[in-house]
Design a protein around this motif. Structure first.
Motif, PDB file in Angstrom:
ATOM      1  N   ASP A   1       0.820  -1.217   0.000  1.00 32.27           N
ATOM      2  CA  ASP A   1       0.000   0.000   0.000  1.00 32.27           C
ATOM      3  C   ASP A   1       0.852   1.264   0.000  1.00 32.27           C
ATOM      4  O   ASP A   1       0.509   2.241  -0.648  1.00 32.27           O
TER       5      ASP A   1
ATOM      6  N   SER B   1      -1.640 -12.801  -3.682  1.00 31.66           N
ATOM      7  CA  SER B   1      -2.774 -13.701  -3.440  1.00 31.66           C
ATOM      8  C   SER B   1      -3.378 -13.502  -2.053  1.00 31.66           C
ATOM      9  O   SER B   1      -4.546 -13.806  -1.846  1.00 31.66           O
ATOM     10  N   ASN B   2      -2.613 -12.953  -1.103  1.00 28.09           N
ATOM     11  CA  ASN B   2      -3.146 -12.773   0.240  1.00 28.09           C
ATOM     12  C   ASN B   2      -3.705 -11.369   0.482  1.00 28.09           C
ATOM     13  O   ASN B   2      -4.028 -11.018   1.602  1.00 28.09           O
ATOM     14  N   ARG B   3      -3.864 -10.551  -0.550  1.00 29.31           N
ATOM     15  CA  ARG B   3      -4.416  -9.199  -0.399  1.00 29.31           C
ATOM     16  C   ARG B   3      -5.898  -9.300  -0.091  1.00 29.31           C
ATOM     17  O   ARG B   3      -6.651  -9.966  -0.789  1.00 29.31           O
ATOM     18  N   SER B   4      -6.332  -8.595   0.950  1.00 34.16           N
ATOM     19  CA  SER B   4      -7.729  -8.697   1.371  1.00 34.16           C
ATOM     20  C   SER B   4      -8.626  -7.681   0.654  1.00 34.16           C
ATOM     21  O   SER B   4      -9.743  -8.003   0.284  1.00 34.16           O
ATOM     22  N   ASP B   5      -8.141  -6.453   0.452  1.00 35.35           N
ATOM     23  CA  ASP B   5      -8.965  -5.449  -0.211  1.00 35.35           C
ATOM     24  C   ASP B   5      -8.648  -5.419  -1.706  1.00 35.35           C
ATOM     25  O   ASP B   5      -7.503  -5.498  -2.113  1.00 35.35           O
TER      26      ASP B   5
END
Length: 142
Positions: free
Chosen positions: A60, A79-83
């Motif tokens: 970010d 792959s682990n990005r939440s937004d």
């Protein structure tokens, strides 16, 4: 330089222009994460430019830095990005210019095989190989 199972390694980080010619170069230990040098490499990012980077640069603070400089960051999400983020696979295809730059500098055997023990000497030869690319462009333009 960092030590890996294969021995001493290092990573070349590069910012290239739209022609695939290097603008900024840096070297980091092979075991270090790519993001460590991002602030230094992107400090001269111009307004209106597009930042194309690989997944290793998906952070970010890098996107905010690009936005603050007036550039648009097109970085594929991890792959682990939440937004969810805005990403264009079509524009991302232009990132192959960076890969082609690395292939061109590795035509120099000394850069490809990393004979130098000191990181400063290795970076100097990477810069010489990059200067050679700039000279070739200017030679063909004349």
């Amino acid at each position: 330089m960092g030590r890996s199972r294969g021995g001493l390694t290092s990573k070349i980080h590069a910012v290239v222009d739209s022609n695939g010619l290097p603008v900024r170069l840096a070297l980091s230990p092979g075991a270090a994460h790519d993001v460590r040098l991002a602030g230094q490499l992107l400090s001269r990012l111009k307004s209106g430019s597009m930042l194309l980077a690989d997944r290793g640069y998906d952070a970010d603070w890098i996107r905010e830095l690009a936005m603050k400089k007036g550039a648009w960051a097109n970085i594929p999400p991890k792959s682990n990005r939440s937004d969810p983020i805005c990403f264009s696979p079509y524009l991302y295809r232009a990132r192959n210019r960076v890969e082609r730059f690395f292939n061109r500098i590795k035509q120099c055997r000394r850069v490809a095989t990393r004979y130098d023990r000191l990181a400063a000497n290795y970076l100097a030869f990477v810069q010489l190989a990059s200067i050679r690319l700039w000279l070739r462009l200017n030679e063909s333009a004349s």
